[in-house]
Every structure is written in structure tokens, then in C-alpha cells.
Design a protein around this motif. Sequence first.
Motif, mmCIF file in Angstrom:
data_model
loop_
_atom_site.group_PDB
_atom_site.id
_atom_site.type_symbol
_atom_site.label_atom_id
_atom_site.label_comp_id
_atom_site.label_asym_id
_atom_site.label_seq_id
_atom_site.Cartn_x
_atom_site.Cartn_y
_atom_site.Cartn_z
ATOM 1 N N GLY A 59 0.812 -1.215 0.000
ATOM 2 C CA GLY A 59 0.000 0.000 0.000
ATOM 3 C C GLY A 59 0.837 1.254 0.000
ATOM 4 O O GLY A 59 0.537 2.219 -0.715
ATOM 5 N N GLU A 60 1.913 1.263 0.789
ATOM 6 C CA GLU A 60 2.759 2.446 0.882
ATOM 7 C C GLU A 60 3.500 2.714 -0.430
ATOM 8 O O GLU A 60 3.608 3.863 -0.878
ATOM 9 C CB GLU A 60 3.759 2.292 2.030
ATOM 10 C CG GLU A 60 4.690 3.469 2.240
ATOM 11 C CD GLU A 60 3.983 4.749 2.671
ATOM 12 O OE1 GLU A 60 4.608 5.828 2.559
ATOM 13 O OE2 GLU A 60 2.828 4.670 3.117
ATOM 14 N N LYS A 61 4.017 1.659 -1.055
ATOM 15 C CA LYS A 61 4.749 1.857 -2.307
ATOM 16 C C LYS A 61 3.821 2.334 -3.430
ATOM 17 O O LYS A 61 4.206 3.169 -4.251
ATOM 18 C CB LYS A 61 5.473 0.567 -2.706
ATOM 19 C CG LYS A 61 6.636 0.221 -1.788
ATOM 20 C CD LYS A 61 7.384 -1.022 -2.237
ATOM 21 C CE LYS A 61 8.245 -0.759 -3.437
ATOM 22 N NZ LYS A 61 9.159 -1.893 -3.729
ATOM 23 N N MET A 119 -6.256 -1.487 5.846
ATOM 24 C CA MET A 119 -6.136 -0.026 5.764
ATOM 25 C C MET A 119 -5.557 0.430 4.438
ATOM 26 O O MET A 119 -5.772 1.577 4.019
ATOM 27 C CB MET A 119 -5.256 0.477 6.920
ATOM 28 C CG MET A 119 -5.902 0.378 8.291
ATOM 29 S SD MET A 119 -4.729 0.623 9.642
ATOM 30 C CE MET A 119 -4.189 2.303 9.312
ATOM 31 N N GLN A 120 -4.844 -0.454 3.740
ATOM 32 C CA GLN A 120 -4.225 -0.074 2.472
ATOM 33 C C GLN A 120 -5.268 0.147 1.377
ATOM 34 O O GLN A 120 -5.005 0.856 0.400
ATOM 35 C CB GLN A 120 -3.219 -1.145 2.035
ATOM 36 C CG GLN A 120 -2.198 -1.531 3.091
ATOM 37 C CD GLN A 120 -1.558 -0.337 3.774
ATOM 38 O OE1 GLN A 120 -1.069 0.588 3.119
ATOM 39 N NE2 GLN A 120 -1.559 -0.346 5.105
ATOM 40 N N LEU A 121 -6.451 -0.454 1.523
ATOM 41 C CA LEU A 121 -7.522 -0.220 0.547
ATOM 42 C C LEU A 121 -7.897 1.247 0.521
ATOM 43 O O LEU A 121 -8.016 1.865 -0.543
ATOM 44 C CB LEU A 121 -8.757 -1.069 0.873
ATOM 45 C CG LEU A 121 -8.739 -2.545 0.478
ATOM 46 C CD1 LEU A 121 -7.811 -3.366 1.359
ATOM 47 C CD2 LEU A 121 -10.152 -3.128 0.540
ATOM 48 N N ALA A 122 -8.079 1.818 1.713
ATOM 49 C CA ALA A 122 -8.454 3.231 1.812
ATOM 50 C C ALA A 122 -7.306 4.143 1.387
ATOM 51 O O ALA A 122 -7.503 5.126 0.659
ATOM 52 C CB ALA A 122 -8.887 3.555 3.235
ATOM 53 N N LYS A 123 -6.087 3.795 1.831
ATOM 54 C CA LYS A 123 -4.932 4.644 1.518
ATOM 55 C C LYS A 123 -4.707 4.763 0.009
ATOM 56 O O LYS A 123 -4.546 5.861 -0.526
ATOM 57 C CB LYS A 123 -3.673 4.072 2.178
ATOM 58 C CG LYS A 123 -2.416 4.895 1.870
ATOM 59 C CD LYS A 123 -1.139 4.133 2.147
ATOM 60 C CE LYS A 123 -0.862 3.970 3.591
ATOM 61 N NZ LYS A 123 0.470 3.358 3.843
ATOM 62 N N LYS A 130 -5.272 8.125 -2.705
ATOM 63 C CA LYS A 130 -4.213 8.625 -3.583
ATOM 64 C C LYS A 130 -4.663 8.644 -5.040
ATOM 65 O O LYS A 130 -4.348 9.573 -5.791
ATOM 66 C CB LYS A 130 -2.957 7.758 -3.436
ATOM 67 C CG LYS A 130 -2.230 7.972 -2.132
ATOM 68 C CD LYS A 130 -1.751 9.411 -2.002
ATOM 69 C CE LYS A 130 -1.022 9.642 -0.693
ATOM 70 N NZ LYS A 130 -0.569 11.071 -0.572
ATOM 71 N N LEU A 131 -5.414 7.633 -5.452
ATOM 72 C CA LEU A 131 -5.899 7.596 -6.833
ATOM 73 C C LEU A 131 -6.947 8.679 -7.067
ATOM 74 O O LEU A 131 -7.045 9.229 -8.170
ATOM 75 C CB LEU A 131 -6.465 6.216 -7.142
ATOM 76 C CG LEU A 131 -5.436 5.075 -7.096
ATOM 77 C CD1 LEU A 131 -6.117 3.734 -7.326
ATOM 78 C CD2 LEU A 131 -4.336 5.298 -8.129
ATOM 79 N N ALA A 164 -10.997 -4.967 -4.582
ATOM 80 C CA ALA A 164 -11.903 -4.072 -3.872
ATOM 81 C C ALA A 164 -11.354 -2.660 -3.749
ATOM 82 O O ALA A 164 -12.023 -1.783 -3.196
ATOM 83 C CB ALA A 164 -12.201 -4.632 -2.481
ATOM 84 N N SER A 165 -10.167 -2.414 -4.268
ATOM 85 C CA SER A 165 -9.600 -1.060 -4.191
ATOM 86 C C SER A 165 -9.028 -0.639 -5.542
ATOM 87 O O SER A 165 -9.772 -0.470 -6.507
ATOM 88 C CB SER A 165 -8.542 -0.988 -3.080
ATOM 89 O OG SER A 165 -7.539 -1.976 -3.246
ATOM 90 N N PHE A 166 -7.706 -0.533 -5.636
ATOM 91 C CA PHE A 166 -7.102 0.116 -6.796
ATOM 92 C C PHE A 166 -7.286 -0.629 -8.112
ATOM 93 O O PHE A 166 -7.270 -0.020 -9.179
ATOM 94 C CB PHE A 166 -5.609 0.382 -6.549
ATOM 95 C CG PHE A 166 -4.803 -0.816 -6.156
ATOM 96 C CD1 PHE A 166 -4.307 -1.689 -7.090
ATOM 97 C CD2 PHE A 166 -4.518 -1.050 -4.814
ATOM 98 C CE1 PHE A 166 -3.545 -2.782 -6.722
ATOM 99 C CE2 PHE A 166 -3.747 -2.134 -4.427
ATOM 100 C CZ PHE A 166 -3.266 -3.008 -5.384
#
Length: 288
Positions: free
Chosen positions: A140-142, A176-180, A184-185, A209-211
Motif C-alpha cells: 500500500g505504501e509503495k 487499511m491499504q484499501l483506503a490509503k 491517492k488515486l 476491492a480497491s485500486f
Amino acid sequence: MPWFKRTKKGIQTPTEQKKDVPKGLWYKSPTGKIVDSEELERNYYVSPEDGYHVRIGSKEYFEILFDDNKFKELDKNMTSKDSLNFEDKKKYTDRLKEAQEKTGLTDAVRCAVGKSMGSDLVIACMDFSFIGGSMGSVVGEKIARAADYSLKNNIPLLIISKSGGARMMEAALSLMQLAKTSVKLAQLSDAGIPYISLATDPTTGGTTASFAMLGDINISEPGALIGFAGPRVVRDTTGKELPEGFQTAEFLLEHGFLDFITHRKELKKKINLYLDLVLNRPLRETTA
């Protein structure tokens, strides 16, 4: 001494003189087609007889998409920590160490910037070989930092998803990486910077479910498995038989979840054609 002996059973080669065929010279696709490994590589890791797209990682995608395979890797040395002191059959720290030694990767995604058909492009590519491409804090951070780089330098972003979902060893930290990544997108969208999502086999769980489904354009390779839960889980939960081809890229395209499916050898051309159109750039020759 001759290499064979004539016996009543026919020609027999002494055991000590037998030579094994080196592993990796041939590839057998799920449909039973046999292809020479060098030919497979020349054909973008696609079986020429049946079009089966072999799973590949960031190394191969970077070779395909970046001009002359030249790029600058972003946040190369970022690694995961065991914040929860997680242990099941083995410690999470041991799993990370084993995955890093086996794959040569630091985590399940690599991010880089370079030229693709002469234009700048940021690519975040997941690697299924690293703990099933699971999405933990580092992934998620990268991806978030890759989006920041795109935002700061006004460069389009391509994310290549290949994942089994959230990394269970990081529990809520993974979720939490889904929201993060989604936030950003959204920032990229507000800035008018194109984001392309390429779903490859498999793209499942929290990634979907995310990006993976938030692209300005969502594309895929033929035959890719794309969904939240796997077909077996869906079948067991609903108690119903699933439609033929359920959760394949072709099924999703038919039902409006994808914009198009492209053969891997056309991928570089199609991505840059789309970017030329949305950025109002002069259309270039479609030669990779």
C-alpha cells in the motif's frame, strides 16, 4: 565401450550414461500445448498455439513496457515489519525472509518510472511469487508513493495487479491499504492525471476491492481470474452453481467491469494509444 548394448530386451543405455533434459527448456500450457521456453519468451510469455498467457512478474512486465528496459526503481529497499508479532505455522518474519531469499524481491510490488514509447510512465507491478502477491503495508505504501510521484511530476500511472488479496499476517493494517491507495488515486483523478489499471491472473480480494477497479480505464489480459472472493468460496457461500466462465476477464468485459482485453504483445501499444488520446498528444506510430 559402446554407448549401447544389444540385448533381448532391445537397446539399453547404461544408467550412468543417461542424460536428463535440463529443466526449463519446455513449457506445457494448461491445454497441453508444448512450447520451447525461448520461443515462449520471444512471444511475450504467451503460448503461440492456444494464446495462454503465462503468469509473469515485474521483471518481465518492465522488459515489455519500458523502452530498452531502462527505468528508475522507486523505494526499492522498503520492507515489511512484523508489527503484530504474527505467528501461525511459522513466524511472519521467517515467511518474509524466505520469500525475499526465494524471489530476490523485497515485497510483493515493484514501482518504477521510465519511458514507454518515448513518454514518461510510472508503473507499479505486483509479483504473485511473493507471498501470493498479498497486499500488506509495504504494498500500500509503495503504491501510494508511486501515485505521489505521478502527482508531483505530472506523469500517468499504470498499476499491474496480480494478487491473492490482503495479507492476513498484517490483519487490519493490511485492510487499511484499501483506503490509503484509493485516496491517492482520487488525488490523481482530481489533478487530471491518467491512471490505468491492468488486472492480470489472478486479481482477487482487497486488491480488486480497491485500486484494481478504480482506473480511468480498466483493462486485462485474456483469461485472467478477476474477482473479490474465489469461485469456490462464492459457490459454497451462495449454494448455487456459477455461470460458465464466471470471474474470467471475458465474463467481466461482457458485464461492463472492464473496458477491453488485450494480448500481451499489444499491451504497450494499447496503453500508449489510450494515453495519447486522453492527454491530447499527437498519435505516434504503433510500433513497440
